[in-house]
Design a protein around this motif. Structure first.
Motif, PDB file in Angstrom:
ATOM      1  N   ARG A 162     -10.883   2.813   9.466  1.00 24.64           N
ATOM      2  CA  ARG A 162      -9.410   3.002   9.841  1.00 24.64           C
ATOM      3  C   ARG A 162      -8.913   2.149  11.114  1.00 24.64           C
ATOM      4  O   ARG A 162      -7.816   1.591  11.039  1.00 24.64           O
ATOM      5  CB  ARG A 162      -9.193   4.285  10.125  1.00 24.64           C
ATOM      6  N   ARG A 198      -8.640  -1.311  10.103  1.00 22.68           N
ATOM      7  CA  ARG A 198      -7.436  -1.379   9.237  1.00 22.68           C
ATOM      8  C   ARG A 198      -6.026  -1.626  10.369  1.00 22.68           C
ATOM      9  O   ARG A 198      -5.212  -2.544   9.956  1.00 22.68           O
ATOM     10  CB  ARG A 198      -7.355  -0.692   8.150  1.00 22.68           C
ATOM     11  N   ARG A 199      -6.036  -0.735  11.300  1.00 20.80           N
ATOM     12  CA  ARG A 199      -5.016  -0.844  12.287  1.00 20.80           C
ATOM     13  C   ARG A 199      -5.008  -2.084  12.821  1.00 20.80           C
ATOM     14  O   ARG A 199      -3.898  -2.624  12.994  1.00 20.80           O
ATOM     15  CB  ARG A 199      -5.090   0.414  13.268  1.00 20.80           C
ATOM     16  N   ALA A 249      -6.155  -5.100  11.882  1.00 20.21           N
ATOM     17  CA  ALA A 249      -5.422  -6.074  11.082  1.00 20.21           C
ATOM     18  C   ALA A 249      -3.993  -5.935  10.798  1.00 20.21           C
ATOM     19  O   ALA A 249      -3.320  -6.858  10.625  1.00 20.21           O
ATOM     20  CB  ALA A 249      -6.143  -6.106   9.829  1.00 20.21           C
ATOM     21  N   LEU A 250      -3.387  -4.751  10.739  1.00 19.12           N
ATOM     22  CA  LEU A 250      -2.061  -4.521  10.318  1.00 19.12           C
ATOM     23  C   LEU A 250      -1.342  -4.918  11.690  1.00 19.12           C
ATOM     24  O   LEU A 250       0.037  -5.537  11.614  1.00 19.12           O
ATOM     25  CB  LEU A 250      -1.786  -3.084   9.951  1.00 19.12           C
ATOM     26  N   ALA A 251      -1.839  -4.888  12.787  1.00 22.58           N
ATOM     27  CA  ALA A 251      -1.108  -4.801  14.168  1.00 22.58           C
ATOM     28  C   ALA A 251      -0.885  -6.440  14.243  1.00 22.58           C
ATOM     29  O   ALA A 251      -0.165  -6.894  15.290  1.00 22.58           O
ATOM     30  CB  ALA A 251      -1.764  -3.976  15.009  1.00 22.58           C
ATOM     31  N   THR A 260      -9.150 -10.783   6.599  1.00 21.41           N
ATOM     32  CA  THR A 260      -8.282 -10.238   7.395  1.00 21.41           C
ATOM     33  C   THR A 260      -7.024  -9.674   6.745  1.00 21.41           C
ATOM     34  O   THR A 260      -6.475  -8.579   6.890  1.00 21.41           O
ATOM     35  CB  THR A 260      -7.972 -10.803   8.754  1.00 21.41           C
ATOM     36  N   LEU A 261      -6.445 -10.663   6.228  1.00 19.19           N
ATOM     37  CA  LEU A 261      -5.175 -10.712   5.327  1.00 19.19           C
ATOM     38  C   LEU A 261      -5.388  -9.804   3.995  1.00 19.19           C
ATOM     39  O   LEU A 261      -4.566  -8.745   3.623  1.00 19.19           O
ATOM     40  CB  LEU A 261      -4.748 -11.781   4.813  1.00 19.19           C
ATOM     41  N   ARG A 310      -5.390  -6.068   5.378  1.00 15.27           N
ATOM     42  CA  ARG A 310      -4.001  -5.764   5.666  1.00 15.27           C
ATOM     43  C   ARG A 310      -3.303  -5.581   4.415  1.00 15.27           C
ATOM     44  O   ARG A 310      -2.569  -4.481   4.313  1.00 15.27           O
ATOM     45  CB  ARG A 310      -3.348  -6.958   6.277  1.00 15.27           C
ATOM     46  N   GLY A 311      -3.384  -6.331   3.429  1.00 18.10           N
ATOM     47  CA  GLY A 311      -2.886  -6.016   1.947  1.00 18.10           C
ATOM     48  C   GLY A 311      -3.382  -4.995   1.188  1.00 18.10           C
ATOM     49  O   GLY A 311      -2.990  -5.065  -0.124  1.00 18.10           O
ATOM     50  N   THR A 344      -3.811  -2.141  -1.086  1.00 18.49           N
ATOM     51  CA  THR A 344      -2.889  -1.207  -1.382  1.00 18.49           C
ATOM     52  C   THR A 344      -3.860   0.030  -1.698  1.00 18.49           C
ATOM     53  O   THR A 344      -3.238   1.084  -1.642  1.00 18.49           O
ATOM     54  CB  THR A 344      -2.169  -1.650  -2.646  1.00 18.49           C
ATOM     55  N   HIS A 378      -5.966   3.560   1.355  1.00 15.47           N
ATOM     56  CA  HIS A 378      -5.908   4.791   2.043  1.00 15.47           C
ATOM     57  C   HIS A 378      -6.459   5.884   0.965  1.00 15.47           C
ATOM     58  O   HIS A 378      -7.009   6.851   1.256  1.00 15.47           O
ATOM     59  CB  HIS A 378      -4.626   5.402   2.427  1.00 15.47           C
TER      60      HIS A 378
END
Length: 276
Positions: free
Chosen positions: A144, A147-148, A150-152, A191-192, A195-196, A198, A201
């Motif tokens: 997690r 993932r956070r 990568a999104l940030a 890394t992308l 982020r992507g 789907t 989760h």
């Protein structure tokens, strides 16, 4: 360039369409490669060329990861649906009991395909499903956090970090023992992909109850663990050997959780030896 195949999966609510992206190369007996959570089929790129000299290699983007769309309503992200999804995928590609190798989540899936006799050999690299509860919580918290992060991070920052060994270490040291070996392009792409993803989760939620507790009989099985795995600790390999006593347990010295990049020659040899 990935190809996408669509097929139907029978569910309690009737047939549902599923699409899976994959790349196919090489000649020989078919070998299907399954990546881990948040990754994509390019995780196998360091070993694909070696494997393709002796096998027809089919590297898959799991549903909800890479270029594969997520699962439709009525098809849960659970271990129980793996045989139905991949049985249909094998049928769509005209694969008759291929060999399979998987890493992390993909390793757990590979073992399930072996247990249900849909494949002819299994190589599981640091497979999920052999943790105790504290180990599972630690692994999930690490995933997690990745993932956070990568999104940030803005994409230009990811691209800038990837240009140096120190930056690649900051981005990927949780899964690689030798992150500096990754190319800048590969680090940006994975890394992308994280982020992507789907399916991230829903897959992680389903994994909270995922334990592999059955033997895999009647086919060659290798469980291999990196000695520097920082996500699924290598003592879980001993538990895997207790659950699957006929499996060959192999150490991968100096390798992390995703060992294909850390030691491509060793990982390819383990897979080829299992799939003889």
């Amino acid at each position: 360039m990935a190809t996408t195949v669509s097929f139907t999966v029978d569910t309690a609510h009737g047939p549902r369409p599923v699409s899976v992206a994959y790349e196919r190369t090489g000649t020989g007996e078919p070998l299907v490669l399954l990546h881990g959570i948040g990754h994509h089929h390019q995780a196998w790129d360091p070993v694909t060329r070696i494997l393709a000299a002796e096998r027809e290699v089919i590297a898959v983007d799991l549903p909800g990861f890479g270029a594969s769309p997520g699962l439709p309503d009525g098809v849960p992200y659970s271990l129980e649906t793996v045989p139905a999804i991949f049985g249909a995928f094998f049928g769509a590609l005209d694969l008759d009991r291929p060999h399979v190798a998987g890493n992390s989540l993909g390793g757990l899936f590979a073992l399930e395909l072996g247990r249900t006799e849909l494949v002819r050999s299994v190589t599981a690299l640091s497979p999920a499903g052999f943790w105790n509860e504290p180990e599972r919580r630690y692994a999930f918290a690490t995933l997690r956090a990745m993932r956070r992060a990568a999104l940030a991070l803005p994409v230009p920052t990811i691209e800038r970090l990837s240009r140096s060994a120190a930056g690649r270490t900051a981005l990927t040291s949780a899964i690689y023992a030798r992150p500096g070996r990754r190319s800048p392009e590969a680090v940006v792409a994975e890394t992308l992909a994280l982020r992507g993803a789907t399916g991230f989760h829903r897959t992680l939620a389903a994994g909270g109850n995922a334990l592999f507790t059955d033997e895999v009989k009647g086919l060659p099985v290798t469980v291999a663990w990196g000695t520097r795995d920082r996500i699924l600790l290598r003592r879980q390999g001993i538990r895997a050997k207790h659950v699957i006593p006929d499996a060959r347990l192999v150490r991968l010295p100096g390798c992390g959780h995703v060992p294909m990049s850390d030691d491509p020659a060793l990982v390819a040899r383990v897979i080829l030896d299992t799939s003889r």
